[in-house]
Scaffold this motif. Sequence first.
Motif, mmCIF file in Angstrom:
data_model
loop_
_atom_site.group_PDB
_atom_site.id
_atom_site.type_symbol
_atom_site.label_atom_id
_atom_site.label_comp_id
_atom_site.label_asym_id
_atom_site.label_seq_id
_atom_site.Cartn_x
_atom_site.Cartn_y
_atom_site.Cartn_z
ATOM 1 N N ASN A 338 0.811 -1.221 0.000
ATOM 2 C CA ASN A 338 0.000 0.000 0.000
ATOM 3 C C ASN A 338 0.847 1.275 0.000
ATOM 4 N N GLU A 364 -7.573 -14.822 9.489
ATOM 5 C CA GLU A 364 -8.257 -13.687 10.106
ATOM 6 C C GLU A 364 -7.247 -12.630 10.556
ATOM 7 N N ASN A 367 -6.099 -10.702 7.506
ATOM 8 C CA ASN A 367 -7.117 -9.738 7.081
ATOM 9 C C ASN A 367 -7.178 -8.535 8.021
ATOM 10 N N ALA A 368 -7.020 -8.793 9.334
ATOM 11 C CA ALA A 368 -7.074 -7.704 10.316
ATOM 12 C C ALA A 368 -5.923 -6.727 10.118
ATOM 13 N N GLU A 370 -4.212 -6.240 7.310
ATOM 14 C CA GLU A 370 -4.426 -5.517 6.042
ATOM 15 C C GLU A 370 -5.422 -4.379 6.240
ATOM 16 N N HIS A 371 -6.502 -4.636 6.982
ATOM 17 C CA HIS A 371 -7.493 -3.600 7.293
ATOM 18 C C HIS A 371 -6.834 -2.455 8.046
ATOM 19 N N ALA A 372 -6.007 -2.781 9.045
ATOM 20 C CA ALA A 372 -5.358 -1.750 9.861
ATOM 21 C C ALA A 372 -4.406 -0.899 9.032
ATOM 22 N N ILE A 374 -4.589 -0.253 5.834
ATOM 23 C CA ILE A 374 -5.387 0.607 4.958
ATOM 24 C C ILE A 374 -5.972 1.777 5.732
ATOM 25 N N MET A 375 -6.410 1.533 6.965
ATOM 26 C CA MET A 375 -7.047 2.576 7.764
ATOM 27 C C MET A 375 -6.045 3.527 8.408
ATOM 28 N N ASP A 385 -7.325 1.527 14.462
ATOM 29 C CA ASP A 385 -7.135 1.137 13.069
ATOM 30 C C ASP A 385 -7.576 -0.298 12.814
ATOM 31 N N PRO A 387 -9.979 -3.770 12.845
ATOM 32 C CA PRO A 387 -11.411 -3.978 12.570
ATOM 33 C C PRO A 387 -12.255 -3.771 13.818
ATOM 34 N N GLU A 388 -13.474 -3.326 13.618
ATOM 35 C CA GLU A 388 -14.349 -2.927 14.731
ATOM 36 C C GLU A 388 -14.552 -4.047 15.737
#
Length: 460
Positions: A338, A364, A367-368, A370-372, A374-375, A385, A387-388
């Motif tokens: 990114n 999982e 994925n967590a 990668e989400h962090a 990006i955020m 950052d 996931p919720e």
Amino acid sequence: MSQPNRILIVDDEENVRLMLKAVFSQNGNTILCADNGEQAIELFKHEQPDLVLMDIRMPNMDGIEALQHMHAIYQDIPVILMTAYAAVETAVEALRLGAFDYIIKPFELDEMKLLMARALQLRDMKHEINLLHRELSDSYSHGRILTNNPKMMELCRAIAKVAQSHASVLITGESGTGKELIAKAIHYNSPRAKGQFIKVNCGALPESLLESELFGHEKGAFTGAQIQRQGLFERAHQGTLLLDEVGEMSPHLQVKLLRVLQEREFERVGGNQIIKTDIRIVAATNCDLKSMIERGEFRSDLYYRLNVMHLNSYPLRERPEDILLLARHFLQRFSAENNKDILGLDISAISILEEYKWPGNVRELENAIEHAVIMSTGYIIFSDDLPEHLQRVKNMPSSGVTPITPFEQNVNLKDNLKNYEKSLILQALNNNQNNRVQTAKVLGISLRTLMYKLQEYCIE
């Protein structure tokens, strides 16, 4: 700072600018000065300094807003914010928005020089991270398994032995535990490494399509079969075929697969020509095949043909030593993908990752992270950052760790900062099993500084 650098100093107080310019113009550094945020942004855009020192409280546009504009122009240039108003919330906000660090006026010049030296290393760090990412990606694509867990290390030793044989292998374990990675490790460490590694998900295709995919078909074998097509048993010749979710295979295909395992031959769908194949079959499943045999859903003779060698992948909750190891690997990987310079995880984020039970296992966690990435808008991953559903973990009592409370009513600022710092150190020690070297590394301070803090706060 032995090499000359271009340093942008931003402060609305002229005496501060002159003092910093006099100090840092040594060693051949080029000093650029601005007395407001707007001017600083223009200089930043056109001069592209190596480093920015900027006050937070300035008229019209404060340092936080100017930082956001700068970060949108060039993310690779580190920004150190200065302020006389020491607030933990402001510091965290500055880091979240992309500041390299935060320093409180009045500060010691040696402290500032050390901070600047660390910040200037960022210019080279992205290149190093990208190189490391490529190396890790290459090793992962060849089945490298990252672990610090004794059971996983024993599994790796078993993989090395199994890889040298030609026997069929059955890999069991929960979804997301890395069964495909184990299969790749077997293939790429075997004499078949130069052959193809091919994977098919037996549960993702209807029976007729899976049969055609595995065995191939002759022209005209069924409606739409306009040309002859090779199946995976042919394409994987002298290589390895991974049958993922083998427990989902229909009884009809189980019989045909059994013949391939026994005779190393088959016919294409709609054909009668016997085709010989030299492949290694690796099967993977998250099902209990023995229970399926008892229910008549899976053939016992096929099970024993597949289960010549049996390997079990462990869920992430049983290998807690690997959570941060894998998280940092994924952080490097997704940071590079990114185009970000994320250097690490905040203590609160680390605490969440270690407390969470990971029902989705390594997948999982991947994925967590990668989400962090990006955020994230800064150099550090914070709990916000993540996931919720992971963020809820920070509101749950953790195992023996006192939750960090950064602000207490009726306590002055200096005492609040000390309480907050002590809480961070205690939690970091707990997360790292009282390993002081690792704790200092996580906190981003030297071991000497940590030892001083332990003495100051009477921490045993």
